[in-house]
Design an enzyme around this catalytic site. Sequence first.
Site, PDB file in Angstrom:
ATOM      1  N   GLU A 142     -42.448  20.578  -6.789  1.00 30.58           N
ATOM      2  CA  GLU A 142     -41.427  21.620  -6.612  1.00 30.58           C
ATOM      3  C   GLU A 142     -40.922  22.100  -7.973  1.00 30.58           C
ATOM      4  O   GLU A 142     -40.621  23.274  -8.161  1.00 30.58           O
ATOM      5  CB  GLU A 142     -40.285  21.086  -5.731  1.00 30.58           C
ATOM      6  CG  GLU A 142     -40.747  20.946  -4.284  1.00 30.58           C
ATOM      7  CD  GLU A 142     -40.065  19.841  -3.491  1.00 30.58           C
ATOM      8  OE1 GLU A 142     -39.027  19.326  -3.928  1.00 30.58           O
ATOM      9  OE2 GLU A 142     -40.599  19.489  -2.418  1.00 30.58           O
ATOM     10  N   HIS A 184     -42.562  16.678 -10.436  1.00 30.39           N
ATOM     11  CA  HIS A 184     -42.654  16.944  -8.999  1.00 30.39           C
ATOM     12  C   HIS A 184     -43.213  18.352  -8.782  1.00 30.39           C
ATOM     13  O   HIS A 184     -42.893  19.273  -9.527  1.00 30.39           O
ATOM     14  CB  HIS A 184     -41.270  16.803  -8.351  1.00 30.39           C
ATOM     15  CG  HIS A 184     -41.360  16.725  -6.857  1.00 30.39           C
ATOM     16  ND1 HIS A 184     -41.599  17.833  -6.077  1.00 30.39           N
ATOM     17  CD2 HIS A 184     -41.302  15.667  -6.009  1.00 30.39           C
ATOM     18  CE1 HIS A 184     -41.664  17.454  -4.809  1.00 30.39           C
ATOM     19  NE2 HIS A 184     -41.487  16.146  -4.745  1.00 30.39           N
ATOM     20  N   GLY A 240     -43.450  17.794   2.891  1.00 31.74           N
ATOM     21  CA  GLY A 240     -42.558  18.509   3.796  1.00 31.74           C
ATOM     22  C   GLY A 240     -43.283  19.268   4.896  1.00 31.74           C
ATOM     23  O   GLY A 240     -42.694  20.073   5.612  1.00 31.74           O
ATOM     24  N   LYS A 244     -33.919  15.101  -2.982  1.00 29.26           N
ATOM     25  CA  LYS A 244     -34.018  16.545  -3.280  1.00 29.26           C
ATOM     26  C   LYS A 244     -32.612  17.168  -3.248  1.00 29.26           C
ATOM     27  O   LYS A 244     -31.645  16.492  -3.589  1.00 29.26           O
ATOM     28  CB  LYS A 244     -35.016  17.228  -2.339  1.00 29.26           C
ATOM     29  CG  LYS A 244     -36.371  16.497  -2.349  1.00 29.26           C
ATOM     30  CD  LYS A 244     -37.470  17.236  -1.675  1.00 29.26           C
ATOM     31  CE  LYS A 244     -38.745  16.406  -1.708  1.00 29.26           C
ATOM     32  NZ  LYS A 244     -39.910  17.074  -1.139  1.00 29.26           N
ATOM     33  N   ASN A 280     -36.534  10.285  -2.625  1.00 26.02           N
ATOM     34  CA  ASN A 280     -36.181  11.490  -3.367  1.00 26.02           C
ATOM     35  C   ASN A 280     -35.381  12.375  -2.419  1.00 26.02           C
ATOM     36  O   ASN A 280     -35.934  12.974  -1.507  1.00 26.02           O
ATOM     37  CB  ASN A 280     -37.473  12.192  -3.821  1.00 26.02           C
ATOM     38  CG  ASN A 280     -37.202  13.531  -4.475  1.00 26.02           C
ATOM     39  OD1 ASN A 280     -36.044  13.876  -4.755  1.00 26.02           O
ATOM     40  ND2 ASN A 280     -38.255  14.292  -4.724  1.00 26.02           N
ATOM     41  N   SER A 321     -44.888  13.609   3.414  1.00 25.88           N
ATOM     42  CA  SER A 321     -44.716  13.351   4.856  1.00 25.88           C
ATOM     43  C   SER A 321     -44.941  11.886   5.217  1.00 25.88           C
ATOM     44  O   SER A 321     -45.464  11.565   6.297  1.00 25.88           O
ATOM     45  CB  SER A 321     -45.616  14.264   5.694  1.00 25.88           C
ATOM     46  OG  SER A 321     -45.267  15.616   5.487  1.00 25.88           O
ATOM     47  N   GLU A 351     -48.741  12.876  -5.001  1.00 24.26           N
ATOM     48  CA  GLU A 351     -48.123  13.657  -3.921  1.00 24.26           C
ATOM     49  C   GLU A 351     -48.934  14.929  -3.702  1.00 24.26           C
ATOM     50  O   GLU A 351     -48.738  15.920  -4.418  1.00 24.26           O
ATOM     51  CB  GLU A 351     -46.683  14.040  -4.305  1.00 24.26           C
ATOM     52  CG  GLU A 351     -45.754  12.867  -4.475  1.00 24.26           C
ATOM     53  CD  GLU A 351     -44.318  13.258  -4.166  1.00 24.26           C
ATOM     54  OE1 GLU A 351     -43.662  12.512  -3.430  1.00 24.26           O
ATOM     55  OE2 GLU A 351     -43.849  14.319  -4.626  1.00 24.26           O
TER      56      GLU A 351
HETATM   57  P1  13P Z   1     -41.541  14.610   2.215  1.00 22.60           P
HETATM   58  O1  13P Z   1     -41.558  13.114   2.439  1.00 22.60           O
HETATM   59  O2  13P Z   1     -40.343  15.282   2.779  1.00 22.60           O
HETATM   60  O3  13P Z   1     -42.855  15.242   2.590  1.00 22.60           O
HETATM   61  O4  13P Z   1     -41.411  14.802   0.611  1.00 22.60           O
HETATM   62  C1  13P Z   1     -42.203  14.062  -0.222  1.00 22.60           C
HETATM   63  C2  13P Z   1     -41.744  14.284  -1.609  1.00 22.60           C
HETATM   64  O5  13P Z   1     -41.869  15.371  -2.136  1.00 22.60           O
HETATM   65  C3  13P Z   1     -41.111  13.161  -2.310  1.00 22.60           C
HETATM   66  O6  13P Z   1     -40.935  13.437  -3.661  1.00 22.60           O
END
Ligand code: 13P
Length: 255
Positions: free
Chosen positions: A100, A98, A178, A11, A9, A218, A172
Amino acid sequence: MRKLIVAGNWKMNTSVAEGVELAKKVSAYAEQKNLPAGKQIVIAPPFTHLAPVAQVINADKVILAAQDCAATKNGAYTGEVSASMLKGLGVKAVILGHSERRQYFKENSEILLKKIKLALEEGLDVIFCVGETKDQREAGQSLYFNVVKAQLVDTVFTLTKEEFSKIIIAYEPVWAIGTGLTASPEQAQEIHEFIRKEVAANFGDEVAQNTTILYGGSCKASNAAEIFAKKDVDGGLIGGAALKADDFGKIIDAR
Ligand code: 13P
């Protein structure tokens, strides 16, 4: 069949040119690896990158996914991108739910279910994300189990068995995204097993055994192998580490 998936992903990262280069490298890696049947590589670039990326990847080796789609089919919704538009670009899957999107864009289960249904109508697979916040995790197992269960019950558990077969679940934990704080392999296994049991309770054992459940948060080259080794973890949804082809390649190789 239960698939093993490593999905990136991206982002809101990379310029179009950088994204095309990254996609080329991932595609070349996938071609060279000759992955076994049932192991899939997915990349989810930003909307602006989808058309040029579709031109440079080998679609037999790399599945192109979007990071979102609209909750409505078409019409006067300035700025939105529909599932059918994505389909027309060669997109095969979409990430929905997600954290976010839930946090910054206030997407709740009602909105997400609309998006899921429109994506499925277009024949797109859905990578549906669930996960608890840090506070919810710290409140104890019964609370975070219930949070994740409610995210499923209100959305994908309302689908028919046939529709659900197009759903990939991504666990997740919000506290791990992150942050550099990865769930331990045991923490991941515990909740993946719980999710699979809940799928079995709703759709039966066979569906549950065939459901792909990814871990995200992560996840990187140095910890992917031990997480993916757990029996109910079927790969990962990778954020930051998916932006470097070498790192992503190491994660692909982790299982
Ligand atoms: P990170 O791997 O940067 O922690 O992000 C995970 C994520 O949100 C994948 O959708």
